[in-house]
Design a protein around this motif. Structure first.
Motif, PDB file in Angstrom:
ATOM      1  N   THR A  95       0.838  -1.208   0.000  1.00 33.87           N
ATOM      2  CA  THR A  95       0.000   0.000   0.000  1.00 33.87           C
ATOM      3  C   THR A  95       0.870   1.253   0.000  1.00 33.87           C
ATOM      4  OG1 THR A  95      -1.717  -1.178   1.235  1.00 33.87           O
ATOM      5  CG2 THR A  95      -1.850   1.230   1.209  1.00 33.87           C
ATOM      6  N   PHE A  99       0.980   3.784  -3.236  1.00 29.57           N
ATOM      7  CA  PHE A  99       0.356   5.109  -3.103  1.00 29.57           C
ATOM      8  C   PHE A  99       1.359   6.251  -2.997  1.00 29.57           C
ATOM      9  CE2 PHE A  99      -3.534   2.733  -2.514  1.00 29.57           C
ATOM     10  CZ  PHE A  99      -4.433   3.542  -3.205  1.00 29.57           C
ATOM     11  N   GLY A 142      -0.272   2.817 -10.646  1.00 28.53           N
ATOM     12  CA  GLY A 142      -0.432   3.976  -9.776  1.00 28.53           C
ATOM     13  C   GLY A 142       0.208   5.231 -10.347  1.00 28.53           C
ATOM     14  N   GLY A 146      -2.119   8.186 -11.218  1.00 29.91           N
ATOM     15  CA  GLY A 146      -1.909   9.366 -10.384  1.00 29.91           C
ATOM     16  C   GLY A 146      -1.499  10.578 -11.197  1.00 29.91           C
ATOM     17  N   SER A 182      -9.437   5.686  -9.699  1.00 29.23           N
ATOM     18  CA  SER A 182      -8.088   5.123  -9.604  1.00 29.23           C
ATOM     19  C   SER A 182      -7.789   4.644  -8.187  1.00 29.23           C
ATOM     20  CB  SER A 182      -7.047   6.166 -10.018  1.00 29.23           C
ATOM     21  OG  SER A 182      -7.262   6.602 -11.340  1.00 29.23           O
ATOM     22  N   VAL A 183      -8.138   5.469  -7.198  1.00 30.79           N
ATOM     23  CA  VAL A 183      -7.909   5.102  -5.791  1.00 30.79           C
ATOM     24  C   VAL A 183      -8.674   3.826  -5.450  1.00 30.79           C
ATOM     25  CG1 VAL A 183      -8.295   5.788  -3.389  1.00 30.79           C
ATOM     26  CG2 VAL A 183      -7.390   7.448  -5.036  1.00 30.79           C
ATOM     27  N   LEU A 187      -6.912   0.252  -4.473  1.00 24.51           N
ATOM     28  CA  LEU A 187      -7.223  -0.332  -3.162  1.00 24.51           C
ATOM     29  C   LEU A 187      -7.796  -1.737  -3.308  1.00 24.51           C
ATOM     30  CD1 LEU A 187      -8.748   2.710  -1.225  1.00 24.51           C
ATOM     31  CD2 LEU A 187      -6.584   1.540  -0.736  1.00 24.51           C
TER      32      LEU A 187
END
Length: 382
Positions: A95, A99, A142, A146, A182-183, A187
């Motif tokens: 994670t 992130f 990501g 992002g 995306s988040v 997740l």
């Protein structure tokens, strides 16, 4: 005897030169194609200096310079190590790595985020004796997702933002929903990972000169203000050059000039072919609606990568929202859909060569899943 030795050396040198040339062709394929297209199109129409968007080039140059400074000062590395020391399980590390790459890509571009954090992931893999193939793939997702949120997150965003003269609010209204999706997607992927406990000893990273950190941070703020039209970009260029001359001249050599030349090549090519009525009519018919622009930008990204796709399509459409969404979501899919994806693949494959095929299969699987989910949702919202 001496003639044989000379002949062997000559053949070896020629072989090395050939290999170097082939490596150059592979590394700079997009640049070569862009310049070839520019040259060929000059036989069709007379090129004009006005085709080149110098504002985009200057903004890119400024951002690349200050990001290189941050890399040398190891600011991102220090933040990452501090965060990872607080993680005690595989899922927590996954994670954190995914992130931090996701968030960093919004500010320092997807390329730099991957160049910074994928090697760190591999170091952790060595220390903890874990398989980080999926983490690297999720980091790549990501970084691409992002970076889609901000104008400076990737080259295509900066180009669209400047070319269509968007204001910040309009830009973030378009990219905000993609950020939320995306988040949730990342997740979901991470939640399916194992929960094994880990204990990793990581050494602190020594950051560079603190005065330089303060100065470059201030410079980065000025550059961001120029991106958001609050400071003149020409003045920012002067400030950037003067700062580099006083603090670190070597940063000039680290700028990705091939990317800037690629942009120039596509500017000239698109400008030249835009003068042809037949080409203009054909492209405008293809990109006649918002949904067709979205699909065209998404599909073309899979084949030629999303930065060239953006520049080729932008001159023939007024559907900015759909173009922006298409080239960013289109960064998922094939390995070349976003050239940033190639960076993490090369880093990983250089360390775990035997895993190349497994990486490509898993990369394609997760990227196609993400592409299908986001394309479906966005298409029906448009």
């Amino acid at each position: 005897m001496s003639e044989n030795i000379y002949s062997q050396r000559k053949m070896r040198n020629e072989s090395l030169k050939k290999n170097d040339f082939l490596e150059f062709l592979k590394k700079e394929a997009v640049l070569i194609i862009a310049l070839l297209l520019a040259v060929i199109s000059c036989f069709i129409a007379r090129p004009k200096l006005s085709y080149i968007d110098f504002k985009v080039l200057i903004l890119l140059f400024n951002l690349m310079i200050v990001v290189e400074a941050f890399k040398e000062l190891k600011i991102l590395d220090s933040i990452a190590i501090g965060l990872l020391k607080k993680c005690s399980s595989y899922k927590a590390i996954s994670t954190a790595l995914v992130f931090i790459t996701f968030l960093a890509a919004m500010v320092v571009t997807n390329d730099v985020a991957l160049l910074t954090f994928v090697p760190l992931t591999i170091v952790i893999a060595r220390k903890a004796n874990i398989d980080v193939l999926k983490i690297v793939i999720f980091q790549t997702l990501g970084a691409n997702l992002g970076s889609s949120f901000t104008p400076m997150g990737n080259p295509q965003n900066l180009f669209i933002y400047s070319y269509f003269k968007l204001n910040p609010l309009d830009f973030f209204i378009i990219t905000g929903p993609v950020l939320l999706l995306s988040v949730l997607f990342l997740l979901f992927l991470i939640s399916r990972d194992k929960k094994a406990n880990l204990s990793i000893e990581l050494e602190d990273v020594k950051v560079g000169n603190k005065n330089h950190i303060c100065i470059f941070s201030a410079l980065f703020l000025i550059i961001l203000l120029s991106v958001f039209h609050l400071v003149d970009y020409k003045l920012t260029l002067i400030i950037t050059i003067v700062t580099m001359l006083f603090l670190n001249k070597s940063l000039f050599s680290k700028v990705d000039f091939s990317l800037l030349l690629t942009f120039i090549g596509f500017f000239i090519f698109v400008g030249n072919i835009s003068t042809l009525d037949s080409v203009k009519l054909f492209m405008e018919n293809i990109l006649g609606s918002g949904k067709s622009t979205f699909i065209a930008s998404l599909l073309s990204s899979q084949v030629i990568s999303n930065v060239p796709a953006t520049m080729l399509l932008s001159g023939f459409t007024t559907h900015v929202k759909e173009l922006l969404l298409g080239v960013n979501i289109g960064g998922m899919g094939t390995l070349i859909a976003s050239l940033a994806s190639v960076i993490s693949y090369k880093i990983y494959s250089s360390e775990f060569e035997v895993d190349n095929n497994r990486y490509l299969k898993m990369f394609t699987y997760y990227n196609l899943v993400g592409l299908l989910i986001m394309t479906t949702i966005v298409y029906f919202i448009l």
